[in-house]
Design an enzyme around this catalytic site. Sequence first.
Site, PDB file in Angstrom:
ATOM      1  N   HIS A  79       0.817  -1.214   0.000  1.00  0.00           N
ATOM      2  CA  HIS A  79       0.000   0.000   0.000  1.00  0.00           C
ATOM      3  C   HIS A  79       0.854   1.269   0.000  1.00  0.00           C
ATOM      4  CE1 HIS A  79       0.126  -0.074   4.542  1.00  0.00           C
ATOM      5  NE2 HIS A  79       0.080   1.227   4.379  1.00  0.00           N
ATOM      6  N   ASP A 121       1.122  -7.711   2.372  1.00  0.00           N
ATOM      7  CA  ASP A 121       1.251  -6.286   2.057  1.00  0.00           C
ATOM      8  C   ASP A 121       2.711  -5.850   1.879  1.00  0.00           C
ATOM      9  OD1 ASP A 121       0.894  -3.563   1.817  1.00  0.00           O
ATOM     10  OD2 ASP A 121      -0.462  -3.393   3.516  1.00  0.00           O
ATOM     11  N   SER A 175       3.927   2.236   8.521  1.00  0.00           N
ATOM     12  CA  SER A 175       3.745   1.243   7.475  1.00  0.00           C
ATOM     13  C   SER A 175       5.052   1.014   6.755  1.00  0.00           C
ATOM     14  CB  SER A 175       2.718   1.721   6.464  1.00  0.00           C
ATOM     15  OG  SER A 175       1.461   1.304   6.859  1.00  0.00           O
TER      16      SER A 175
HETATM   17  N1  ARG Z   1      -4.606   0.436   7.496  1.00  0.00           N
HETATM   18  C1  ARG Z   1      -3.317   0.468   6.881  1.00  0.00           C
HETATM   19  C2  ARG Z   1      -2.744   1.881   6.955  1.00  0.00           C
HETATM   20  O1  ARG Z   1      -3.255   2.699   7.648  1.00  0.00           O
HETATM   21  C3  ARG Z   1      -3.354  -0.053   5.490  1.00  0.00           C
HETATM   22  C4  ARG Z   1      -4.050   0.818   4.505  1.00  0.00           C
HETATM   23  C5  ARG Z   1      -4.062   0.345   3.088  1.00  0.00           C
HETATM   24  N2  ARG Z   1      -5.012  -0.715   2.826  1.00  0.00           N
HETATM   25  C6  ARG Z   1      -6.329  -0.560   2.493  1.00  0.00           C
HETATM   26  N3  ARG Z   1      -7.053  -1.624   2.327  1.00  0.00           N
HETATM   27  N4  ARG Z   1      -6.891   0.611   2.350  1.00  0.00           N
HETATM   28  O2  ARG Z   1      -2.117   2.444   6.108  1.00  0.00           O
HETATM   29  N1  GLU Z   2      -1.163   1.358   7.598  1.00  0.00           N
HETATM   30  C1  GLU Z   2      -0.575   2.438   8.339  1.00  0.00           C
HETATM   31  C2  GLU Z   2       0.409   3.264   7.535  1.00  0.00           C
HETATM   32  O1  GLU Z   2       0.302   3.389   6.374  1.00  0.00           O
HETATM   33  C3  GLU Z   2       0.059   1.869   9.544  1.00  0.00           C
HETATM   34  C4  GLU Z   2      -1.009   1.451  10.415  1.00  0.00           C
HETATM   35  C5  GLU Z   2      -1.160   2.371  11.569  1.00  0.00           C
HETATM   36  O2  GLU Z   2      -1.746   3.446  11.459  1.00  0.00           O
HETATM   37  O3  GLU Z   2      -0.623   1.948  12.585  1.00  0.00           O
HETATM   38  O4  GLU Z   2       1.266   3.909   8.050  1.00  0.00           O
END
Ligand code: ARG
Ligand code: GLU
Length: 709
Positions: free
Chosen positions: A90, A227, A644
Amino acid sequence: MKHNINNMKRILSFLTVLFISVTMWADEGMWLPALISQRIVDMQAKGFRLTAEDIYNVNEASLKDAVVLFNRGCTGELISDKGLLLTNHHCGYGQIQRHSSVEHDYLKDGFWAMTMEEELPNDKLTVDFLVRMDDVTAKALRGYKEGMSEAQRDSVVKANSKQLIAEATKEGKGLRAQVEALYYGNQYFIFVFRTFTDVRLVGAPPSSIGKFGGDTDNWMWPRHTGDFSLFRIYADKDNNPAPYSKDNVPYRPKKYFKVSAKGVKEGDFTFVYGFPGSTREYITSDAVHYNAEISNPHKIKLRTHRLDAQRKYMSKDQAVRIQYSAKNASVSNAWKKWQGEMKGIRKMNTVEVKREYEKRFREWAKGTEYEGVLERLEALYAELEPYSFANDYYRESVLVIELPAFARRVQRALEKGDDPQSTIDNFYKDYYLPIDKECFVSLVKEFEANIPDEFKPEYFKNSMKQYSTAEAWADDMYANSAFVDAKSLEAGIALVSIAGGNVAEAMNEDPAVRFYAELADFYNNKVFPKYTSLNKEITLLYRDYMRGQMEFDKEKAFYPDANLTLRVAYGKIAGYSPSDAIYFTPSSSIEGIMQKDNPEIFDYNIPQELRDIYASKDYGEWANDKGTIPVCFIATNHTSGGNSGSPVIDADGNLIGLNFDRVWEGTMSDVVFDPDVCRNISLDVRFVLFTIDKLAKNHRLLEEMEIIR
Ligand code: ARG
Ligand code: GLU
């Protein structure tokens, strides 16, 4: 006597257990690497076998030299002596998408450069290495005298920072620096970075692996998302940063991670090294209340409208799905996080807990320099709230409608004499008008219904009167704006030019330009000045309140709120109980991917190759002791957005995983950390190795890594 000794031993071991279990769980915190010597004893007590100098050292290579800020919003790490970089799928999503088309759909099918020549350059992608960080509090405040006004203090700090930055970046290529306030300006640190811009895409699994579970599984455990994506940093012949050139060569890093294929288990020490973006651990009960009870619910509702419109058209058409995949993921991501955060804050009773704490603080503060600080904060928050609300609402509604924002950007560029062509091309590549028009209707309706009149420009009020419905307004704008497609924009520009007119000026009359300009002008001139000045006063008081909290609670180890600077978080691999009668174990495996696999559902439809590999159990050397392929694990590390792609490191400093998320029940950790349920989610590095080996069959990449088997 013997009996007594045994008793004694029992008591002692009970005490040790107590002591250990108390300290074992104290995993909250994002620590500054340069000050990690203050935590190293605790880290070692929890199993870490390296030293503070191994983590951060400016004179010799240390782990920090293998960690990078990726694209100024994610983290990445070096995993070979040839500049190979690992980060999340991502995090590389935008790059993967930009190289994709319906014919070469790298999002859908994945991408694997089988040779270095096939690695794909990326425009505007940056990788920053932290060269060093230093406490410059005294230098930043040089010339400041007691009794100076805040404005004077500000300009002192600004002038000093400018000089510090100039000094820090005068020798060496690709250097940049920033001076950051920590603890609301009680401390200043300079961060010096070295920036590389020739960063090429090396590999990415198909989204059905890299984004497996999509937004349904996002922020959730159990998780089975692979990921990750791979990039490579290129440098000039002297190993210095250089703009893209085919003569550039793979960068030779000072340090890279060895990859451990030995596996992890519950209780193992873990250490996340990365760039968390923003936390607010020390704010008052009023601020938490506004966040969880007012702002989040409204923002969630506004995003629900946008997601509904996007999903409707994405499910019908693959081209639209590609166009809106990144936009959709980013709208959905915060939307879901805010819901978890709200829930977590309520469950932790944070508003009440903070009120209680503030009561005790007030008592204690009597007669000290902190007396009255909380009262003033409370009054300021009351004054701020309507402005915050209008600001939040504006930013999540009328400002995000695509057509007006784009139209105004083009008009502005022309006004300034810039060439808008690349903006124009990028926009239409990923624009689908029916989605945007539906968003216009629902967002304008919500703005009309929820924003008090004093925060609406006359233009908005008049238009609502004139059209009487948002639908009629939309029909008019999306029929008559010259910006609705590339052809009519080109024709419009040509027409004005031929007539000898000023294009930028003529564009002012366009309904889309006008919409954005009128709203932005009103907010910039009538709302923001007050909003920012109140916020400034608040931040100022936080400088005192922060210092006060540190004096009030002398036992507590404080860490500065995250601000996208490099941090260390440490903890251990651990399951958790999200609710009554449920306990989640900390590791997931390919068995779970197969259980979720469903060709009918886009987000759970895995590649046929993976099904075949599973059927034949052709796991090579990457299976665990249960004979299956591990996928993700959770641990108690305190992380945030920006973490991330962060390396997850074992007790010996080797790479065991790649951080990419948090569990939903723990997303309030940006405001309040609950050791019982706050867990970061990581991809097990063995799944990365397995995918590169068995799916991508890209053995050259495995060969350049140093794998501990
Ligand atoms: N929750 C993770 C972050 O905050 C992954 C986000 C990307 N994935 C998604 N399905 N939108 O970045
Ligand atoms: N998916 C998040 C990012 O892109 C990390 C997840 C979180 O917020 O801890 O940084």
